[in-house]
Design an enzyme around this catalytic site. Structure first.
Site, PDB file in Angstrom:
ATOM      1  N   ASN A 112     -32.987  33.590 111.048  1.00 33.16           N
ATOM      2  CA  ASN A 112     -32.588  33.069 110.097  1.00 33.16           C
ATOM      3  C   ASN A 112     -34.134  32.692 109.102  1.00 33.16           C
ATOM      4  O   ASN A 112     -34.550  32.969 109.495  1.00 33.16           O
ATOM      5  CB  ASN A 112     -32.138  32.032 110.128  1.00 33.16           C
ATOM      6  N   SER A 113     -33.915  33.680 108.322  1.00 33.58           N
ATOM      7  CA  SER A 113     -34.897  34.456 107.346  1.00 33.58           C
ATOM      8  C   SER A 113     -35.784  32.851 106.800  1.00 33.58           C
ATOM      9  O   SER A 113     -35.260  32.330 106.110  1.00 33.58           O
ATOM     10  CB  SER A 113     -35.296  34.884 106.358  1.00 33.58           C
TER      11      SER A 113
END
Length: 376
Positions: free
Chosen positions: A84-85
């Site tokens: 999850n950036s």
């Protein structure tokens, strides 16, 4: 925090509030750092909820899968393969995408599904197609999307091929790194479409390209910010081992030796690596750590014919170099860094990329000024 950094604009505020990040993060995660890819130790929501919530709502990337799912332990695996950036990057790229009401968007790399959910909230689920190569990751993202009532078209497949059934697209965004823009993306885009993708050569250094699709199937545009994304699975780099290179095991006796004023530290920043990789596309590097801040930088060619080393020691102004093989790789690096200084030491924002049916070209300041590629 994101608004203070200039990453979260008013256009995306309602989506940010309506689509919470925690709904797209698994119970077990490995937090990274805002300035790089280093992952910390595992945090489990069930045993340490306070730390879990703290990391989820920090501006850091969160690794959620290692080794394409083959690694299932609590320690770090060999390679992070899904995440999850960090929110700053998510919203900076979405802002760069410049979506408008009625736009149809293709996302390459569903990951946990948060980016697709934000797009679906903003544009409507029927206008968003998201492609994920890993079936398990795709299924988990699909479940999380459904749980918040957002159901974009989710596809399991090779993102390099786009998704022709959903074309044409007004916007295309990749949440994975590439070294070649798949031409299928251009073919599936309308004229005037925007493509936003993290691009970088195999040597290292990566930046987000913002391309506009024009006449004749040509897409071009500038690099707008640095980035550090995991590679599109179709384009992962595989480098030969050091022992595949003749003479490397017996360094330095087998190599020509000299000194250089070019410090290994002076070619290690992200934009330096980008420039080196663009100009010498078949070169890659490894670092051998020493003591007290010293290290050895190895340069190799993909053909396994040549290698070079530069020894860095803090406080020195001349550095020991060894070169082996028909190519003088350290000399090639010196020529690239000399060019870089002559051009005014450009950073990413002065570079751009043009993609045509026959290939791609990196340029400096203008599409009429291609960056030289040094082929030996």
């Amino acid at each position: 925090m994101l608004r203070e950094k200039g990453a979260l604009t008013s256009d995306w505020m309602s989506a940010y509030r309506a689509v919470p990040r925690d709904a797209f993060v698994p119970d077990r995660l490995w937090p990274g750092t805002a300035g790089g890819n280093r992952q910390g130790e595992v945090i489990d929501r069930n045993t340490d909820p306070a730390r879990w919530w703290g990391k989820v709502y920090s501006d850091v990337p969160l690794t959620t899968q290692w080794d394409d799912g083959a690694h299932t332990g609590t320690d770090k695996g060999r390679s992070p393969t899904s995440s999850n950036s960090m929110p700053k990057m998510v919203f900076s790229m979405l802002d760069t995408l410049c979506v408008e009401r009625g736009n149809r968007v293709l996302e390459v790399g569903t990951g946990t599904g948060w980016n697709a959910a934000l797009l679906a909230y903003r544009l409507g689920p029927d206008n968003v197609v998201t492609v994920e190569v890993d079936p398990a990751v795709a299924e988990e993202a699909r479940r999380r999307l459904a749980a918040v009532g957002l159901t974009p078209v989710t596809v399991v497949g090779d993102g390099a091929q786009g998704h022709v059934k959903g074309a044409p697209y007004d916007r295309i965004i990749a949440t994975c790194g590439i070294s070649r823009v798949p031409y299928a993306w251009v073919e599936q885009a309308v004229e005037g479409a925007v493509i936003v993708a993290p691009w970088g050569p195999p040597y290292g250094g990566q930046a987000v390209a913002r391309l506009t699709v024009g006449e004749g199937g040509v897409a071009m545009g500038p690099f707008v910010m640095s980035s550090a994304f995991m590679r599109l699975r179709d384009q992962r780099d595989t480098f030969p081992p050091t022992d595949a290179f003749p003479g490397a095991a017996n360094r330095p006796s087998t190599a020509a030796q000299r000194t250089t004023p070019l410090s290994p530290d002076g070619m290690g920043d992200w934009h330096h690596m980008f420039t080196l990789g663009v100009q010498v596309p078949d070169m890659f590097c490894r670092v051998e750590r020493g003591e007290d801040g010293a290290y050895r930088l190895w340069l190799f060619d993909m053909g396994c014919t040549s290698w070079a080393t530069g020894d860095y020691e803090p406080g020195r102004t001349e550095f020991e170099v060894a070169e082996y093989g028909p190519r003088h790789l350290w000399s090639e690096a010196e020529a690239v860094m000399s060019w870089w200084r002559e051009q005014g030491e450009p950073r990413f924002e002065r570079y751009g990329l043009t993609v045509t049916p026959s290939g791609q070209t990196v340029w400096l300041d203008s599409p009429d000024n291609p960056v030289p590629v040094r082929v030996s």
